[in-house]
Design an enzyme around this catalytic site. Structure first.
Site, PDB file in Angstrom:
ATOM      1  N   GLY A 100     -14.461 -52.754  35.580  1.00 40.58           N
ATOM      2  CA  GLY A 100     -15.659 -51.945  35.746  1.00 40.58           C
ATOM      3  C   GLY A 100     -15.355 -50.487  36.026  1.00 40.58           C
ATOM      4  N   ASP A 319     -18.714 -56.956  48.100  1.00 41.30           N
ATOM      5  CA  ASP A 319     -17.637 -57.832  47.640  1.00 41.30           C
ATOM      6  C   ASP A 319     -17.357 -58.933  48.660  1.00 41.30           C
ATOM      7  OD1 ASP A 319     -17.226 -56.671  45.206  1.00 41.30           O
ATOM      8  OD2 ASP A 319     -15.430 -55.566  45.768  1.00 41.30           O
ATOM      9  N   ARG A 391     -13.135 -62.938  42.528  1.00 38.45           N
ATOM     10  CA  ARG A 391     -13.569 -63.019  43.931  1.00 38.45           C
ATOM     11  C   ARG A 391     -14.177 -64.382  44.265  1.00 38.45           C
ATOM     12  NH1 ARG A 391     -11.661 -58.909  45.886  1.00 38.45           N
ATOM     13  NH2 ARG A 391     -11.716 -56.859  44.908  1.00 38.45           N
TER      14      ARG A 391
END
Length: 430
Positions: A100, A319, A391
């Protein structure tokens, strides 16, 4: 070498955790672009080498920059051309994979550069938000031609003449849109003003502003929603040390209350550039104690062995929504994670990933458009769907440390930011 599945081993005899983690992805990729925009040679140490950073490095090489890479010493040298592209290059083809930061930062750089540049990305990145940034670049003067769906990769971008020196950007889907514009603002011949709507991820914007200052560029903020970058500034090439990745460190810090042991990550310190440092405050709220040693921050588990559940706003460090969700079933009260609606638009729909995987483990959870609530429940064996999201894979390893039979599918997706994550977990715990 990772197989198609990783079987998390239940920890039988917990012991203090001491680990090192790779350099910050967010800092690495910001430093790479800033170094490319500087005049002269910058040497970056502590660099993260992962899928994301390798795509960024390859892009700089493909654009003709002089880049020296030493993965063994985690060092990269980049010789910048003062904002210009090397060898007066006015064309090129760039592939950003699923990165990203590379996607947004390089689009902004090439969108403000004279020429015509073809950019493409992975299927995953083709689905992620780009529209707000590309519209802003068009308003400034970029020409963008889309090969398929409008405002998605692949596209051709370039600029003949900058038309405006003032723009508005909405950051509700990604703060990287604003960071991209800020970093490339040194290309403007006049003062450049950015008006901001939305609030998502402003801790990452603070990181961007701080790094720009470290490389010699100052930013003015006449009010909370406005950034002014005075004209005539240039990045100064320098030697730069990349901080350890707080996002990665937090998985190990979360193991402290989970296993009832201390956890130290070498090189991590309070008041660092990374917004995920705020996850340490969440752990404090849960009952942990945070101490800072010369060689790194240490998390100590709650003295009474109980993790406290409550509500937390994770808008600035989202996150860690996955990390908190993964340990929430072991808390002594429901855990509500608020202001995280935007995580539906990240590498995968992370809200759905939380709900799907907790349900698979038998954990009750509820969601709204912008939040998720997880109720205390002893998880049972399950296979974790990672949705090709690093993640998800790393976070949902955590409940497996207390619950037998947790299997992580497609563990190799961790190569995006932490390719040796499971090796580090095994060495630290078993």
């Amino acid at each position: 070498m990772l197989t198609q599945e990783y079987h998390v081993k239940k920890v039988q005899q917990p012991r203090p955790i001491t680990v090192s983690v790779p350099g910050s992805k967010s800092i690495t990729n910001r430093a790479l672009l800033i170094a490319a925009l500087a005049e002269g040679k910058s040497t970056l140490t502590g660099v993260l080498f992962s899928d994301d950073s390798r795509y960024f490095l390859q892009a700089l090489c493909d654009l003709g920059f002089d880049v020296a890479i030493d993965e063994d010493s985690c060092t990269v040298s980049v010789t910048g051309c003062g904002g210009k592209l090397p060898n007066k290059s006015k064309s090129g083809s760039i592939y950003v994979g699923s990165a990203g930061t590379a996607a947004r930062f390089l689009s902004a750089y090439l969108g403000m550069s004279e020429g015509s540049f073809y950019l493409d990305a992975s299927e995953q990145m083709r689905k992620r938000p780009m529209k707000e940034l590309l519209i802003a670049l068009e308003e400034i003067g970029a020409t963008v031609t889309f090969e398929g769906e409008a405002y998605h990769f692949p596209f051709t971008i370039g600029c003949k003449k900058r038309q405006k020196h003032e723009v508005t950007i909405d950051v509700d889907k990604s703060s990287q849109f604003l960071s991209a514009l800020l970093i490339v603002s040194v290309l403007f011949e006049e003062n450049f003003t950015i008006h901001v709507t939305g609030k998502h991820g402003m801790a990452y914007v603070d990181m961007t502003v701080a790094m720009m200052k470290q490389f010699g560029v100052r930013i003015l903020k006449p009010d909370a929603g406005t950034f002014v970058i005075p004209a005539g500034q240039r990045y100064i090439a320098r030697d730069y040390a990349v901080e350890p990745d707080l996002s990665a460190a937090c998985y190990f810090y979360a193991m402290s209350p989970l296993l009832g042991v201390s956890a130290k990550v070498f090189g991590v310190h309070r008041n660092c550039l990374q917004g995920d440092e705020q996850f340490l405050d969440v752990l404090c709220d849960m009952g942990c104690t945070i101490t800072e040693k010369e060689d790194g921050v240490v998390v100590l588990p709650p003295p009474d062995g109980r993790m406290h559940g409550k509500k937390w706003n994770l808008s600035e460090f989202s996150d860690q929504a996955l990390t908190l969700a993964a340990i929430a079933p072991f808390a002594d009260a429901p855990v509500t994670i608020e202001h995280i609606g935007h995580i539906r638009l990240q590498e995968c729909d992370r809200m759905s990933a939380i709900l799907t995987n907790l349900a698979a483990m038998g954990v009750r959870c509820e969601s709204t458009k912008d939040s998720v609530t997880i109720y205390p429940e002893k998880p049972h064996a399950a296979t974790i769907q990672t949705f090709d999201d690093h993640r998800v894979a790393m976070a949902f390893t955590l409940p497996g440390l207390l619950t037998g039979g947790i299997v992580i599918e497609n563990p190799s997706c961790c190569r995006k930011t932490f390719e040796h994550y499971f090796d580090v977990v095994d060495a630290a715990l078993y």
